[in-house]
Design a protein around this motif. Structure first.
Motif, mmCIF file in Angstrom:
data_model
loop_
_atom_site.group_PDB
_atom_site.id
_atom_site.type_symbol
_atom_site.label_atom_id
_atom_site.label_comp_id
_atom_site.label_asym_id
_atom_site.label_seq_id
_atom_site.Cartn_x
_atom_site.Cartn_y
_atom_site.Cartn_z
ATOM 1 N N ARG A 1 70.292 25.027 57.362
ATOM 2 C CA ARG A 1 70.840 24.067 58.328
ATOM 3 C C ARG A 1 72.373 24.189 58.360
ATOM 4 O O ARG A 1 73.090 23.222 58.597
ATOM 5 C CB ARG A 1 70.447 22.634 57.934
ATOM 6 N N SER A 2 72.873 25.406 58.116
ATOM 7 C CA SER A 2 74.329 25.597 57.966
ATOM 8 C C SER A 2 75.133 25.393 59.241
ATOM 9 O O SER A 2 76.311 25.059 59.175
ATOM 10 C CB SER A 2 74.627 27.008 57.456
ATOM 11 N N CYS A 3 74.534 25.666 60.398
ATOM 12 C CA CYS A 3 75.301 25.578 61.653
ATOM 13 C C CYS A 3 74.935 24.302 62.401
ATOM 14 O O CYS A 3 73.852 24.223 63.012
ATOM 15 C CB CYS A 3 75.010 26.791 62.535
ATOM 16 N N ARG B 1 75.849 22.895 65.194
ATOM 17 C CA ARG B 1 75.582 23.000 66.635
ATOM 18 C C ARG B 1 74.169 23.550 66.869
ATOM 19 O O ARG B 1 73.433 23.085 67.750
ATOM 20 C CB ARG B 1 76.628 23.930 67.271
ATOM 21 N N LEU B 2 73.757 24.530 66.065
ATOM 22 C CA LEU B 2 72.451 25.158 66.270
ATOM 23 C C LEU B 2 71.302 24.276 65.777
ATOM 24 O O LEU B 2 70.219 24.281 66.355
ATOM 25 C CB LEU B 2 72.411 26.537 65.597
ATOM 26 N N VAL B 3 71.571 23.493 64.749
ATOM 27 C CA VAL B 3 70.545 22.561 64.264
ATOM 28 C C VAL B 3 70.278 21.508 65.347
ATOM 29 O O VAL B 3 69.125 21.186 65.653
ATOM 30 C CB VAL B 3 70.981 21.907 62.928
ATOM 31 N N PHE C 1 70.789 21.912 68.534
ATOM 32 C CA PHE C 1 70.155 22.583 69.690
ATOM 33 C C PHE C 1 68.665 22.847 69.438
ATOM 34 O O PHE C 1 67.842 22.679 70.333
ATOM 35 C CB PHE C 1 70.903 23.888 70.001
ATOM 36 N N ARG C 2 68.340 23.235 68.217
ATOM 37 C CA ARG C 2 66.926 23.451 67.850
ATOM 38 C C ARG C 2 66.131 22.174 68.107
ATOM 39 O O ARG C 2 65.037 22.194 68.662
ATOM 40 C CB ARG C 2 66.827 23.773 66.354
ATOM 41 N N LYS C 3 66.720 21.059 67.687
ATOM 42 C CA LYS C 3 66.048 19.769 67.819
ATOM 43 C C LYS C 3 65.842 19.417 69.303
ATOM 44 O O LYS C 3 64.788 18.926 69.717
ATOM 45 C CB LYS C 3 66.881 18.687 67.121
ATOM 46 N N LYS D 1 62.466 25.932 63.852
ATOM 47 C CA LYS D 1 63.308 26.257 62.679
ATOM 48 C C LYS D 1 63.901 27.655 62.869
ATOM 49 O O LYS D 1 63.539 28.359 63.809
ATOM 50 C CB LYS D 1 62.433 26.244 61.416
ATOM 51 N N PRO D 2 64.748 28.101 61.955
ATOM 52 C CA PRO D 2 65.232 29.487 62.059
ATOM 53 C C PRO D 2 64.045 30.445 61.955
ATOM 54 O O PRO D 2 63.016 30.104 61.358
ATOM 55 C CB PRO D 2 66.143 29.640 60.830
ATOM 56 N N ILE D 3 64.202 31.623 62.499
ATOM 57 C CA ILE D 3 63.124 32.611 62.410
ATOM 58 C C ILE D 3 63.518 33.751 61.460
ATOM 59 O O ILE D 3 64.688 34.053 61.298
ATOM 60 C CB ILE D 3 62.701 33.202 63.776
ATOM 61 N N ALA E 1 70.099 39.195 64.652
ATOM 62 C CA ALA E 1 71.369 39.028 63.938
ATOM 63 C C ALA E 1 71.611 37.552 63.623
ATOM 64 O O ALA E 1 72.136 37.206 62.577
ATOM 65 C CB ALA E 1 72.514 39.583 64.777
ATOM 66 N N LEU E 2 71.197 36.683 64.537
ATOM 67 C CA LEU E 2 71.335 35.233 64.361
ATOM 68 C C LEU E 2 69.926 34.657 64.285
ATOM 69 O O LEU E 2 69.084 34.967 65.130
ATOM 70 C CB LEU E 2 72.094 34.645 65.561
ATOM 71 N N LYS E 3 69.671 33.791 63.311
ATOM 72 C CA LYS E 3 68.296 33.325 63.075
ATOM 73 C C LYS E 3 67.925 32.067 63.855
ATOM 74 O O LYS E 3 66.779 31.634 63.816
ATOM 75 C CB LYS E 3 68.062 33.072 61.576
ATOM 76 N N CYS E 4 68.897 31.461 64.527
ATOM 77 C CA CYS E 4 68.614 30.266 65.336
ATOM 78 C C CYS E 4 69.063 30.508 66.767
ATOM 79 O O CYS E 4 70.067 31.199 66.990
ATOM 80 C CB CYS E 4 69.376 29.058 64.808
ATOM 81 N N VAL E 5 68.355 29.906 67.698
ATOM 82 C CA VAL E 5 68.704 30.086 69.107
ATOM 83 C C VAL E 5 70.039 29.385 69.416
ATOM 84 O O VAL E 5 70.223 28.226 69.079
ATOM 85 C CB VAL E 5 67.564 29.574 70.018
ATOM 86 N N LYS F 1 74.930 36.536 56.176
ATOM 87 C CA LYS F 1 74.443 36.660 54.788
ATOM 88 C C LYS F 1 72.939 36.962 54.779
ATOM 89 O O LYS F 1 72.454 37.730 53.946
ATOM 90 C CB LYS F 1 74.758 35.415 53.957
ATOM 91 N N PHE F 2 72.216 36.389 55.723
ATOM 92 C CA PHE F 2 70.769 36.647 55.795
ATOM 93 C C PHE F 2 70.497 38.025 56.398
ATOM 94 O O PHE F 2 69.679 38.789 55.897
ATOM 95 C CB PHE F 2 70.080 35.583 56.657
ATOM 96 N N PHE F 3 71.199 38.297 57.480
ATOM 97 C CA PHE F 3 70.988 39.571 58.174
ATOM 98 C C PHE F 3 71.348 40.756 57.257
ATOM 99 O O PHE F 3 70.590 41.732 57.148
ATOM 100 C CB PHE F 3 71.832 39.581 59.458
#
Ligand code: SF4
Length: 223
Positions: A16-18, A20-22, A24-26, A44-46, A116-120, A136-138
């Motif tokens: 849940r680091s970003c 803005r993206l958390v 947006f996911r919601k 959730k992230p993929i 490259a990015l795990k969240c939309v 870090k994940f990628f």
């Protein structure tokens, strides 16, 4: 750095680091597309998908709002994935032509696919800081692909994410620019390949078509 893909994936899906993206996911899971109204969105992230021992890595930008973010698998359940898998199947890289949902029987042959990015991100436009945080994940995924020989970057953002990784990893220098069909031989033996993203926009404008895409995939299989 996680030495195991399951451990890494567990961390990714809890991230849940970003902010803005958390948010947006919601928003996406509460404003479902009409045709999917009865479905439970993943939200959730993929993670990546495929054969972690594979030699080929495909890298996209991020999960789609009503594709991966809905189904829980990268390049699944949207028009980009319809086009991509049609081409992957015809090039002999996937076992089927469709990527609809996590239980559809899809398998990749000798290949792994991720984003490259795990969240939309809103409007498919990630912020630099978000890409940096998610790297870090990628980067960990790339490190875990021990047999990697070819990276196919689906679009410029994916290409730049790989470039950033190899700048640090092998001190990549020189004029390395994204272009469809451009192949760079890295000093560690890996080939970095540019490929247009299989988005409806690129397909509808004729920038990419099935023949061009299949031809490139067949070429990278031979590497
Ligand atoms: S984009 Fe990456 S770093 Fe940001 S919240 Fe999603 S998984 Fe975490």
């Amino acid at each position: 750095m996680n030495n195991n893909i399951s451990q890494l994936n567990n961390k990714i899906i809890k991230c849940r680091s970003c902010d803005r993206l958390v948010v947006f996911r919601k928003k996406i899971i509460t404003n479902k597309r009409k045709q999917y109204i009865k479905e439970k969105y993943w939200g959730k992230p993929i993670t990546g998908f495929g054969d972690i021992s594979g030699k080929i890595l495909f890298v996209g930008l991020a999960p789609a709002a009503h594709g991966g973010t809905r189904t829980g698998r990268v390049f699944t359940g949207d028009r980009s994935s319809d086009f991509l898998y049609k081409c992957l199947f015809k090039a002999g890289i996937s076992n089927q032509i469709n990527s609809d949902h996590v239980n559809d029987g899809l398998e990749l042959k000798n290949a792994y696919i991720t984003a490259a990015l795990k969240c939309v991100p809103p409007e498919d436009k990630p912020m630099k800081i978000e890409l940096e945080k998610c790297s870090k994940f990628f980067n960990n995924e790339i490190e875990l692909l021990k047999n990697l020989k070819v990276i196919v970057c689906l679009g410029k953002i994916a290409f730049d994410a790989c470039k950033t990784f190899y700048k640090k990893k092998i001190n990549l220098v020189g004029n390395i620019q994204f272009g469809h069909g451009k192949v760079y031989n890295l000093t560690n033996g890996i080939k970095l390949v540019g490929c247009y993203h299989p988005s409806p926009r690129n397909v509808n404008t004729g920038r990419i078509n099935e023949i061009k895409m299949i031809r490139l995939f067949q070429k990278i299989k031979k590497f």
